[in-house]
Design an enzyme around this catalytic site. Structure first.
Site, PDB file in Angstrom:
ATOM      1  N   HIS A 127      92.011-124.200  22.505  1.00  0.00           N
ATOM      2  CA  HIS A 127      92.410-123.383  21.343  1.00  0.00           C
ATOM      3  C   HIS A 127      93.610-122.501  21.685  1.00  0.00           C
ATOM      4  O   HIS A 127      94.191-121.904  20.788  1.00  0.00           O
ATOM      5  CB  HIS A 127      91.242-122.562  20.779  1.00  0.00           C
ATOM      6  N   HIS A 128      93.951-122.430  22.953  1.00  0.00           N
ATOM      7  CA  HIS A 128      95.168-121.715  23.316  1.00  0.00           C
ATOM      8  C   HIS A 128      96.394-122.622  23.212  1.00  0.00           C
ATOM      9  O   HIS A 128      97.504-122.177  23.463  1.00  0.00           O
ATOM     10  CB  HIS A 128      95.069-121.178  24.743  1.00  0.00           C
TER      11      HIS A 128
ATOM     12  N   HIS B 284      89.927-119.696  29.640  1.00  0.00           N
ATOM     13  CA  HIS B 284      88.982-119.271  28.632  1.00  0.00           C
ATOM     14  C   HIS B 284      87.673-118.759  29.227  1.00  0.00           C
ATOM     15  O   HIS B 284      87.237-117.675  28.867  1.00  0.00           O
ATOM     16  CB  HIS B 284      88.754-120.277  27.515  1.00  0.00           C
TER      17      HIS B 284
ATOM     18  N   LYS C 103      74.422-111.552  19.218  1.00  0.00           N
ATOM     19  CA  LYS C 103      74.416-110.329  20.015  1.00  0.00           C
ATOM     20  C   LYS C 103      74.693-109.102  19.160  1.00  0.00           C
ATOM     21  O   LYS C 103      73.996-108.093  19.249  1.00  0.00           O
ATOM     22  CB  LYS C 103      75.466-110.423  21.119  1.00  0.00           C
TER      23      LYS C 103
ATOM     24  N   SER D 265      74.066-103.494  26.282  1.00  0.00           N
ATOM     25  CA  SER D 265      72.652-103.776  26.038  1.00  0.00           C
ATOM     26  C   SER D 265      71.732-102.866  26.831  1.00  0.00           C
ATOM     27  O   SER D 265      70.529-102.821  26.570  1.00  0.00           O
ATOM     28  CB  SER D 265      72.322-105.228  26.394  1.00  0.00           C
TER      29      SER D 265
ATOM     30  N   GLU E 249      87.441-117.380  31.904  1.00  0.00           N
ATOM     31  CA  GLU E 249      87.859-116.097  32.465  1.00  0.00           C
ATOM     32  C   GLU E 249      87.734-114.954  31.449  1.00  0.00           C
ATOM     33  O   GLU E 249      87.301-113.856  31.793  1.00  0.00           O
ATOM     34  CB  GLU E 249      89.306-116.212  32.976  1.00  0.00           C
TER      35      GLU E 249
ATOM     36  N   ARG F 188     105.658-112.333  20.432  1.00  0.00           N
ATOM     37  CA  ARG F 188     105.278-111.533  21.587  1.00  0.00           C
ATOM     38  C   ARG F 188     106.246-111.779  22.742  1.00  0.00           C
ATOM     39  O   ARG F 188     107.002-112.740  22.729  1.00  0.00           O
ATOM     40  CB  ARG F 188     103.834-111.849  22.002  1.00  0.00           C
TER      41      ARG F 188
ATOM     42  N   HIS G 117     101.867-106.348  34.008  1.00  0.00           N
ATOM     43  CA  HIS G 117     100.825-105.618  33.282  1.00  0.00           C
ATOM     44  C   HIS G 117      99.604-106.509  33.087  1.00  0.00           C
ATOM     45  O   HIS G 117      98.484-106.133  33.412  1.00  0.00           O
ATOM     46  CB  HIS G 117     101.352-105.139  31.928  1.00  0.00           C
TER      47      HIS G 117
ATOM     48  N   TYR H 150      85.607-114.737  29.186  1.00  0.00           N
ATOM     49  CA  TYR H 150      84.175-114.408  29.096  1.00  0.00           C
ATOM     50  C   TYR H 150      83.679-113.717  30.343  1.00  0.00           C
ATOM     51  O   TYR H 150      82.749-112.910  30.288  1.00  0.00           O
ATOM     52  CB  TYR H 150      83.357-115.648  28.724  1.00  0.00           C
TER      53      TYR H 150
ATOM     54  N   SER I  59      88.447-113.556  46.937  1.00  0.00           N
ATOM     55  CA  SER I  59      87.617-112.357  46.795  1.00  0.00           C
ATOM     56  C   SER I  59      86.614-112.517  45.656  1.00  0.00           C
ATOM     57  O   SER I  59      85.434-112.205  45.804  1.00  0.00           O
ATOM     58  CB  SER I  59      88.522-111.154  46.554  1.00  0.00           C
ATOM     59  N   SER I  60      87.075-113.028  44.517  1.00  0.00           N
ATOM     60  CA  SER I  60      86.171-113.182  43.375  1.00  0.00           C
ATOM     61  C   SER I  60      85.071-114.175  43.659  1.00  0.00           C
ATOM     62  O   SER I  60      83.907-113.953  43.307  1.00  0.00           O
ATOM     63  CB  SER I  60      86.929-113.682  42.153  1.00  0.00           C
TER      64      SER I  60
ATOM     65  N   ASP J 159      69.941-104.001  49.360  1.00  0.00           N
ATOM     66  CA  ASP J 159      71.402-104.047  49.372  1.00  0.00           C
ATOM     67  C   ASP J 159      71.800-105.360  48.726  1.00  0.00           C
ATOM     68  O   ASP J 159      70.962-106.042  48.146  1.00  0.00           O
ATOM     69  CB  ASP J 159      71.949-103.954  50.814  1.00  0.00           C
TER      70      ASP J 159
ATOM     71  N   THR K 225      77.801-115.106  19.704  1.00  0.00           N
ATOM     72  CA  THR K 225      78.395-113.766  19.739  1.00  0.00           C
ATOM     73  C   THR K 225      77.834-112.930  18.598  1.00  0.00           C
ATOM     74  O   THR K 225      77.487-111.751  18.768  1.00  0.00           O
ATOM     75  CB  THR K 225      79.927-113.855  19.638  1.00  0.00           C
TER      76      THR K 225
ATOM     77  N   TRP L  81     101.519-113.546  31.980  1.00  0.00           N
ATOM     78  CA  TRP L  81     100.352-113.603  32.863  1.00  0.00           C
ATOM     79  C   TRP L  81      99.749-115.002  32.870  1.00  0.00           C
ATOM     80  O   TRP L  81      98.971-115.342  33.757  1.00  0.00           O
ATOM     81  CB  TRP L  81      99.290-112.571  32.449  1.00  0.00           C
TER      82      TRP L  81
HETATM   83  C1  HEM Z   1      84.569-114.876  18.740  1.00  0.00           C
HETATM   84  C2  HEM Z   1      85.125-115.039  19.883  1.00  0.00           C
HETATM   85  C3  HEM Z   1      86.579-115.435  20.137  1.00  0.00           C
HETATM   86  C4  HEM Z   1      87.350-116.374  19.520  1.00  0.00           C
HETATM   87  C5  HEM Z   1      86.940-117.278  18.378  1.00  0.00           C
HETATM   88  C6  HEM Z   1      88.653-116.353  20.170  1.00  0.00           C
HETATM   89  C7  HEM Z   1      89.730-117.171  19.836  1.00  0.00           C
HETATM   90  C8  HEM Z   1      90.978-117.109  20.428  1.00  0.00           C
HETATM   91  C9  HEM Z   1      92.073-117.999  20.158  1.00  0.00           C
HETATM   92  C10 HEM Z   1      92.027-119.181  19.183  1.00  0.00           C
HETATM   93  C11 HEM Z   1      93.137-117.621  20.917  1.00  0.00           C
HETATM   94  C12 HEM Z   1      94.515-118.297  21.014  1.00  0.00           C
HETATM   95  C13 HEM Z   1      95.473-117.717  20.069  1.00  0.00           C
HETATM   96  C14 HEM Z   1      96.869-118.199  20.311  1.00  0.00           C
HETATM   97  O1  HEM Z   1      97.375-118.103  21.449  1.00  0.00           O
HETATM   98  O2  HEM Z   1      97.486-118.667  19.335  1.00  0.00           O
HETATM   99  C15 HEM Z   1      92.721-116.484  21.682  1.00  0.00           C
HETATM  100  C16 HEM Z   1      93.529-115.803  22.581  1.00  0.00           C
HETATM  101  C17 HEM Z   1      93.048-114.892  23.492  1.00  0.00           C
HETATM  102  N1  HEM Z   1      91.758-114.410  23.566  1.00  0.00           N
HETATM  103 FE1  HEM Z   1      90.242-114.836  22.282  1.00  0.00          FE
HETATM  104  N2  HEM Z   1      88.642-115.408  21.144  1.00  0.00           N
HETATM  105  C18 HEM Z   1      87.399-114.833  21.167  1.00  0.00           C
HETATM  106  C19 HEM Z   1      86.963-113.850  22.019  1.00  0.00           C
HETATM  107  C20 HEM Z   1      87.689-113.364  23.079  1.00  0.00           C
HETATM  108  C21 HEM Z   1      87.180-112.500  24.104  1.00  0.00           C
HETATM  109  C22 HEM Z   1      85.754-112.013  24.181  1.00  0.00           C
HETATM  110  C23 HEM Z   1      88.198-112.245  24.956  1.00  0.00           C
HETATM  111  C24 HEM Z   1      88.239-111.399  26.200  1.00  0.00           C
HETATM  112  C25 HEM Z   1      87.441-110.479  26.541  1.00  0.00           C
HETATM  113  C26 HEM Z   1      89.361-112.939  24.467  1.00  0.00           C
HETATM  114  C27 HEM Z   1      90.594-112.890  25.075  1.00  0.00           C
HETATM  115  C28 HEM Z   1      91.683-113.586  24.663  1.00  0.00           C
HETATM  116  C29 HEM Z   1      92.966-113.535  25.320  1.00  0.00           C
HETATM  117  C30 HEM Z   1      93.300-112.742  26.585  1.00  0.00           C
HETATM  118  C31 HEM Z   1      93.831-114.342  24.579  1.00  0.00           C
HETATM  119  C32 HEM Z   1      95.320-114.548  24.744  1.00  0.00           C
HETATM  120  C33 HEM Z   1      95.779-115.215  25.954  1.00  0.00           C
HETATM  121  C34 HEM Z   1      97.275-115.296  25.995  1.00  0.00           C
HETATM  122  O3  HEM Z   1      97.845-116.163  25.342  1.00  0.00           O
HETATM  123  O4  HEM Z   1      97.876-114.463  26.683  1.00  0.00           O
HETATM  124  N3  HEM Z   1      89.016-113.607  23.327  1.00  0.00           N
HETATM  125  N4  HEM Z   1      91.394-116.202  21.374  1.00  0.00           N
HETATM  126 CU   LIG Z   2      90.150-118.668  24.705  1.00  0.00          CU
END
Ligand code: HEM
Ligand SMILES: [Cu+2]
Lengths: 286, 543
Positions: free
Chosen positions: B316-317, B267, B345, B282, B269, B464, B90, B271, B183-184, B119, B342, B155
């Site tokens: 931070h992950h 990370h 915006k 916008s 990614e 999870r 997924h 964004y 591709s990307s 084009d 952010t 994933w």
């Molecule tokens: C204000 C902006 C953001 C902050 C401060 C933030 C912060 C964080 C932090 C600290 C985690 C890790 C949490 C953990 O695993 O314990 C996380 C996970 C995640 N964030 Fe954000 N994030 C932000 C915006 C975004 C945006 C814009 C996206 C995507 C469009 C995003 C997608 C994700 C994803 C996919 C994960 C989890 C990945 C995984 O472990 O599978 N985040 N974020």
């Molecule tokens: Cu992140």
């Protein structure tokens, strides 16, 4: 053909065939690695990829020679090649980053150093060093010797650095319209590039046969072959590209101010050269 | 329902053409071959969008399998092994197969139209970038049928789960990801070259619509980090097949190295998946507020700062993996810093709405929901950014709630908003507003039912990626599963709406929305196959 000056090709069969070819190659490679059979499919795919590349580039060369490309098209190619090289830089950055991480953090931590030194509990007898000749676990036998930078690698450094110089001379000659000179210096560049590959092959032989330095010899061998191996692959690609350019010089494809294909190949070659300098310093010397 | 919307601009009042429009071109291949061999940015854009929608449904079905299993505590429907494959696939399908290709598809359609280009800069390469995807994802999906099953390590495919303990099909997974990555990268190179080189004469960088700006920066991010992904999966491939020790401490390597490399890609990614969404929103908010975008320049700078900062926050992950204290602090503060641009915006969008004459067409509804719900995801991100707090939240459903708020009502709502907004340009017909509203409200309710309770179950400690859970989480999970089904089913309304719009509907003029100012609205609706063969006259709008 469009009414404007920017050339937009009509439909082309190479991209779709190309992705099919890449897919075939990947399936073959996967089957080979996982099930031990698939070499034929992989080879077939590889041949198909190379053929498609040949045909696709041939179309581009024809179009260029028919004068379909304007200055704007030329800039598109330049941006395209420039960003492609940037992506390659980042590819190597991942490997260099791994090397630095392992050397400054992972290996010392395993020996109990620093904030995360508890890792030393895993293998209490382990002592850190670089190049790492004694991997922590006894199951993995390390190399008995590291590669000295001041023998073959130094020779290779001289080869590659001088090849960048000869290539620049060839380019300058092309820009001044001295086609024969350009050809000769390009041949020189190719000879240096191929010598590099031969020496590298010999070094690998030495490593495997005499140093016990293999892919399986722990993290030193892993990083060593990862970095030098992908670099060597890039030298090979660069040399093939330069060989094509040699053919095109001989055929008289290039003019003094219209030879971007040559320039792109030269950019690539210089990039490969710079990567080597990084390798020489961080894989071999320090 | 739709009656309180303003009248649509009439056909007469529309400007017809600007820039050279094409005379008929050479005989082109027909039928399937036409799509296979095309070099046209509009057709390739359509292909990307159809591909993405297909993947969206496949990934969605996998998610519904997960939600069905989690409907009640205990194991009822699937084996844990299969459950793991479903969560993993997924995520992979949604990220690499649905969201990213959707944005590339929109870029293909709209970037040339918005910058006045004939084009994409490299049309054949464009076709190659697309056709790699079906090949890559067919291979990826086929791993589910291989002995030992498909990817089951999440994933994020952390080593050693994805190396030492992985199913044999992992090698195929790696190779398919390589293809998607190529591709990307090629797609991004094409987009950058188009934006930098093919703008209409007179269009300076700071005249570009924000969708173009955000894509320029996204393309840069893609070219910078997709190679890192390629690097790390190559190292996995070698650990699995050639006995190297990159992620194996026994040989002197380190599994944590895998996480650093992955998140250095990962990370940025995330964004990559949100910046183009910012661009779409916008474009839509000013159109339906009938006011120019507030703070155009600050939007551009905020996007650029987000992109730069996104290289400095990856760990931070990894707060709980055992980082040195300085690293915990460094990554905590840089992560919080991202909230500043952010926030800029979000404030700009709100200021654009302020005193506007707002109407609520479907595109606008999705864009407004984006602003509100994405902000919720941003706030939960800030909570996660606090390292000591993350020790509690990490690997719980709270994280799942966070990233689904930024990705579903974030990225995916923006994509849908963009589709509703540009459909008149693509098809020449307005989408059905009534159907659109049904789709919108069902989606909003479904999304919140699904993901809001996850905040609570996560804070209470539900982990999870586990097919079973303790009894106290039962109510929250049941609500989530019902919401998920509702969201999934309502996407059929979307498909219906799009098909209906392609086949007919109220005719749209060139400038389909009264407040729309960008260059794409100067070509007829539907946009002919070839537009801007000679560059248009571009008059900068003052931002
Ligand atoms: C204000 C902006 C953001 C902050 C401060 C933030 C912060 C964080 C932090 C600290 C985690 C890790 C949490 C953990 O695993 O314990 C996380 C996970 C995640 N964030 Fe954000 N994030 C932000 C915006 C975004 C945006 C814009 C996206 C995507 C469009 C995003 C997608 C994700 C994803 C996919 C994960 C989890 C990945 C995984 O472990 O599978 N985040 N974020
Ligand atoms: Cu992140």
């Amino acid at each position: 053909m469009s009414g404007g000056s920017y050339y937009v090709p009509e439909s082309s069969k190479w991209p779709a065939l190309g992705s099919l070819a890449v897919g075939t190659m990947m399936v073959g490679l996967g089957a080979l690695l996982v099930h031990g059979r698939g070499a034929l499919v992989m080879t077939l795919g590889l041949v198909a990829v190379l053929s498609v590349m040949y045909l696709w580039f041939r179309d581009v060369v024809h179009e260029s020679r028919r004068g379909l490309y304007d200055a704007q098209m030329d800039r598109s190619f330049r941006w395209g090649m420039g960003w492609f090289i940037f992506s390659e830089v980042m590819f190597f950055a991942a490997f260099f980053g791994s090397l630095f991480y392992v050397r400054t953090f992972a290996v010392p931590w395993l020996d109990g150093e620093g904030a995360k030194g508890v890792a030393a509990l895993l293998w209490p007898d382990f002592t850190a060093s670089w190049p790492l000749l004694n991997p922590p676990s006894a199951d993995i036998s390390g190399p008995h010797e590291a590669v000295s930078p001041w023998q073959l690698p130094l020779v290779n450094t001289l080869f590659l650095v001088s090849s960048s110089i000869t290539l620049t001379i060839s380019h300058e000659a092309l820009k001044e319209g001295y086609r024969l000179t350009a050809r000769n210096w390009l041949i020189g560049t190719l000879v240096l590039g191929i010598s590099f590959l031969v020496v590298q092959g010999f070094e690998y032989y030495e490593a495997y046969a005499h140093y016990g330095l293999t892919l399986q010899a722990g993290i030193y061998g892993s990083t060593f072959f990862l970095l030098t191996g992908f670099h060597g692959l890039h030298v090979t690609i660069g040399a093939i590209t330069l060989a094509v350019m040699l053919g095109r010089i001989i055929k008289g494809h290039f003019t003094r101010d219209d030879h971007f294909a040559f320039e792109a190949a030269a950019w690539y070659w210089h990039f490969v050269d710079v990567v080597w300098i990084g390798l020489f310093l961080f894989v071999y010397v320090f | 329902m739709a009656s309180n919307l303003p009248p649509k601009p009439t056909l007469e009042h529309s400007t017809t053409t600007s820039g050279g429009l094409a005379h008929e071109h050479h005989e082109r291949p027909r039928g399937m071959l036409r799509w296979l061999l095309t070099t046209n940015h509009k057709e390739i854009g359509t292909l990307y969008l159809i591909f993405s929608l297909t993947m969206f449904f496949i990934g969605g079905i996998f998610a519904l399998v997960v939600r069905a299993e989690l409907f009640q505590p205990g194991l009822q429907l699937v084996q844990p092994e299969f459950f793991n494959q479903m969560t993993t696939m997924h995520g992979l399908i949604m990220v690499f197969g649905a969201v990213m290709p959707a944005f590339v598809g929109l870029a293909n359609w709209m970037v040339p139209l918005q910058v006045g280009a004939p084009d994409m800069a490299l049309p054949r390469l464009n076709n190659f970038s697309f056709w790699l995807l079906p090949v890559a994802f067919t291979l990826l999906l086929s791993t589910l049928l291989m002995p030992g099953g498909g990817p089951n390590f999440g994933w994020t495919f952390y080593a050693p789960l994805s190396t030492t303990y992985a199913p044999p099909s992992t090698t195929f997974f790696i190779l398919s990801l390589h293809m998607a990555g190529i591709s990307s990268i090629l797609g991004a190179i094409n987009i950058i070259a188009t934006i930098l080189n093919l703008r209409a004469p007179g269009m300076r960088l700071m005249d570009m619509p924000l969708f173009v700006w955000t894509w320029l920066i996204t393309a840069f991010l893609l070219i910078a980090v997709m190679p890192i992904l390629a690097g790390v999966i190559t190292m996995m491939l070698m650990d699995i097949n050639f006995g190297t020790s990159f992620f194996n401490a026994a040989g002197g390597g380190d599994p944590v190295l895998f996480q650093h490399l992955f998140w250095f890609f990962g990370h940025p990614e995330v964004y990559i998946m949100i910046l183009p969404a910012f661009g779409i929103v916008s474009a839509i908010i000013p159109t339906f507020a009938r006011k120019p975008l507030f703070g155009y320049a600050s939007m551009v700078y905020a996007t650029a700062s987000i992109a730069i900062l996104s290289f400095l926050v990856w760990a931070h992950h990894m707060f709980v993996v055992g980082l040195p204290l300085v690293a915990e602090l460094f990554f905590m503060f840089t992560t919080m810093l991202i909230a500043v641009p952010t926030g800029v915006k979000v404030f700009n969008w709100i200021a654009t709405l302020f005193q506007g004459s707002i109407t609520f067409e479907t595109a606008m509804l999705f864009a407004l929901a984006f602003v509100v719900l994405f902000s919720i995801g941003g706030f939960s991100g800030l909570m996660l950014a606090i390292a000591p707090a993350d020790f509690q939240y990490h690997d719980t459903y709270f994280v799942v709630a966070h990233f689904h708020y930024v990705l579903v009502p974030g990225a995916i709502f923006a994509i849908m908003a963009g589709v509703y907004y540009w459909l008149p340009k693509w098809t020449g017909h307005y989408p059905d507003e009534r159907l659109g509203r049904w789709h919108f409200w069902m989606s909003v309710i479904g999304v919140n039912l699904t993901f809001f309770p996850m905040h609570f179950s996560g804070l209470a400690g539900m982990p999870r990626r586990i097919p079973d859970y303790a009894l106290q989480f039962a109510d929250f999970n049941m609500v989530s599963s019902v919401g998920a089904l509702m969201f999934g089913v309502s996407q059929l309304l979307f498909v219906w709406g799009v098909i209906k719009c392609v086949r007919g509907g109220e005719k749209a003029p060139a400038k389909a929305w009264e407040g729309a100012e960008d260059l794409e609205w100067s070509v007829p609706s539907p946009a002919p196959l070839h537009t801007f063969d000679t560059p248009p006259d571009f008059k900068p709008v003052t931002h």
